[in-house]
Scaffold this motif. Structure first.
Motif, short mmCIF file in Angstrom:
data_model
loop_
_atom_site.label_atom_id
_atom_site.label_comp_id
_atom_site.label_asym_id
_atom_site.label_seq_id
_atom_site.Cartn_x
_atom_site.Cartn_y
_atom_site.Cartn_z
N PHE A 18 -7.85 10.15 -4.05
CA PHE A 18 -6.79 10.48 -3.10
C PHE A 18 -5.60 9.55 -3.31
CE2 PHE A 18 -4.47 10.01 0.84
CZ PHE A 18 -4.32 11.32 1.26
N ARG A 19 -5.90 8.25 -3.43
CA ARG A 19 -4.84 7.26 -3.65
C ARG A 19 -4.09 7.56 -4.95
NH1 ARG A 19 -2.99 3.89 -7.62
NH2 ARG A 19 -2.13 1.96 -6.81
N ASN A 20 -4.83 7.84 -6.01
CA ASN A 20 -4.19 8.10 -7.30
C ASN A 20 -3.37 9.39 -7.28
OD1 ASN A 20 -5.05 5.74 -8.46
ND2 ASN A 20 -6.90 6.65 -9.34
N ASN A 21 -3.88 10.41 -6.63
CA ASN A 21 -3.10 11.64 -6.51
C ASN A 21 -1.87 11.43 -5.65
OD1 ASN A 21 -4.74 13.22 -8.14
ND2 ASN A 21 -6.09 13.79 -6.45
N PHE A 22 -1.99 10.59 -4.63
CA PHE A 22 -0.84 10.29 -3.77
C PHE A 22 0.25 9.60 -4.57
CE2 PHE A 22 1.61 7.94 -0.65
CZ PHE A 22 1.69 8.82 0.42
N VAL A 23 -0.15 8.67 -5.43
CA VAL A 23 0.82 7.88 -6.21
C VAL A 23 1.32 8.65 -7.43
CG1 VAL A 23 1.13 5.78 -7.57
CG2 VAL A 23 -0.14 5.69 -5.41
N THR A 52 1.85 16.67 -6.28
CA THR A 52 2.05 16.95 -4.86
C THR A 52 1.30 15.92 -4.03
OG1 THR A 52 0.15 18.43 -4.79
CG2 THR A 52 2.30 19.44 -5.23
N ILE A 53 1.72 15.71 -2.81
CA ILE A 53 1.05 14.77 -1.92
C ILE A 53 -0.24 15.42 -1.42
CG2 ILE A 53 1.23 13.52 0.27
CD1 ILE A 53 3.18 12.49 -1.83
N PRO A 54 -1.40 14.77 -1.65
CA PRO A 54 -2.65 15.34 -1.16
C PRO A 54 -2.72 15.27 0.37
CG PRO A 54 -3.05 13.17 -2.09
CD PRO A 54 -1.61 13.49 -2.34
N ARG A 55 -3.49 16.17 0.94
CA ARG A 55 -3.61 16.21 2.41
C ARG A 55 -4.81 15.38 2.86
NH1 ARG A 55 -3.32 22.43 3.96
NH2 ARG A 55 -5.52 22.05 3.61
N LYS A 56 -4.58 14.49 3.83
CA LYS A 56 -5.68 13.68 4.36
C LYS A 56 -6.74 14.56 5.00
CE LYS A 56 -3.28 10.97 6.91
NZ LYS A 56 -2.88 9.96 7.88
N SER A 57 -6.33 15.67 5.54
CA SER A 57 -7.28 16.55 6.21
C SER A 57 -8.29 17.14 5.24
CB SER A 57 -6.54 17.68 6.95
OG SER A 57 -5.76 18.42 6.03
N ASP A 58 -8.00 17.10 3.94
CA ASP A 58 -8.94 17.63 2.95
C ASP A 58 -9.92 16.57 2.45
OD1 ASP A 58 -7.65 20.06 3.10
OD2 ASP A 58 -6.43 19.72 1.31
N LEU A 59 -9.68 15.32 2.79
CA LEU A 59 -10.46 14.22 2.22
C LEU A 59 -11.94 14.27 2.62
CD1 LEU A 59 -10.25 11.79 0.38
CD2 LEU A 59 -9.40 10.46 2.31
N PHE A 60 -12.22 14.44 3.88
CA PHE A 60 -13.62 14.49 4.32
C PHE A 60 -14.34 15.68 3.69
CE2 PHE A 60 -16.98 15.80 7.28
CZ PHE A 60 -17.76 14.65 7.23
N ASP A 61 -13.69 16.82 3.66
CA ASP A 61 -14.29 18.00 3.02
C ASP A 61 -14.59 17.74 1.55
OD1 ASP A 61 -14.11 19.31 5.42
OD2 ASP A 61 -12.33 20.47 4.88
N CYS A 96 0.85 -1.20 0.00
CA CYS A 96 0.00 0.00 0.00
C CYS A 96 0.89 1.25 0.00
CB CYS A 96 -0.90 -0.01 1.24
SG CYS A 96 -1.84 1.52 1.46
N PRO A 97 0.69 2.13 -0.97
CA PRO A 97 1.52 3.34 -1.02
C PRO A 97 1.23 4.33 0.12
CG PRO A 97 -0.20 3.45 -2.67
CD PRO A 97 -0.28 2.08 -2.06
N LEU A 98 0.10 4.17 0.77
CA LEU A 98 -0.28 5.13 1.81
C LEU A 98 0.29 4.76 3.18
CD1 LEU A 98 -4.01 5.55 0.73
CD2 LEU A 98 -2.09 7.04 0.19
#
Ligand SMILES: [Zn+2]
Length: 130
Positions: free
Chosen positions: A77-82, A86-95, A2-4
């Motif tokens: 989120f996963r695809n943007n992370f990989v 830039t690395i997406p912020r987890k804090s933005d995921l729920f929003d 898992c990349p995360l």
């Protein structure tokens, strides 16, 4: 891997309901909607989550949209992370889930208009007329 989290094999189940880096999403949605988390926690259980609630038909449609949106946002989120620049912020995921679901419902529902503020604060009440 898992990349995360880098501690488990990346499977569909791990990504969507097992990765410790993304689990917070599944605890925030029931708080936002004032519903109980399913007893079992696999993708099928999440997909049938609405069946365990006492939501009315319009609310069920909106809650289903939230679940589908959550899967969509987790995948993005996963695809943007990989693959993203830039690395997406987890804090933005729920929003992102809240905003995307509001966008989808607002543009797909011909019966009612949901206000952004009521959607944020009480989605159950906001979606009762759908
Ligand atoms: Zn993981």
């Amino acid at each position: 891997m898992c990349p995360l989290c880098s501690v488990a094999v990346e499977t569909i189940d791990h990504l969507f309901v097992g990765c410790r880096e993304l689990l917070e999403i599944w605890s925030r949605i029931p708080i936002w909607w004032d519903v109980r988390l399913p007893d079992r926690f696999a993708i099928d259980d999440i997909m049938r989550w609405v069946d365990s609630t006492s939501l009315k038909i319009g609310q069920r449609k909106a809650f289903d949209a939230v679940i589908i949106s959550a899967f969509w946002c987790l995948w993005n989120f996963r695809n943007n992370f990989v693959f993203g620049p830039t690395i997406p912020r987890k804090s933005d995921l729920f929003d992102a889930i809240v905003e995307r679901t509001f966008f989808w419902i607002s543009n797909r529902s011909s019966k009612s208009r949901i206000g952004w503020t009521s959607w944020l604060h009480n989605p159950v009440l906001a979606s009762i007329l759908m």
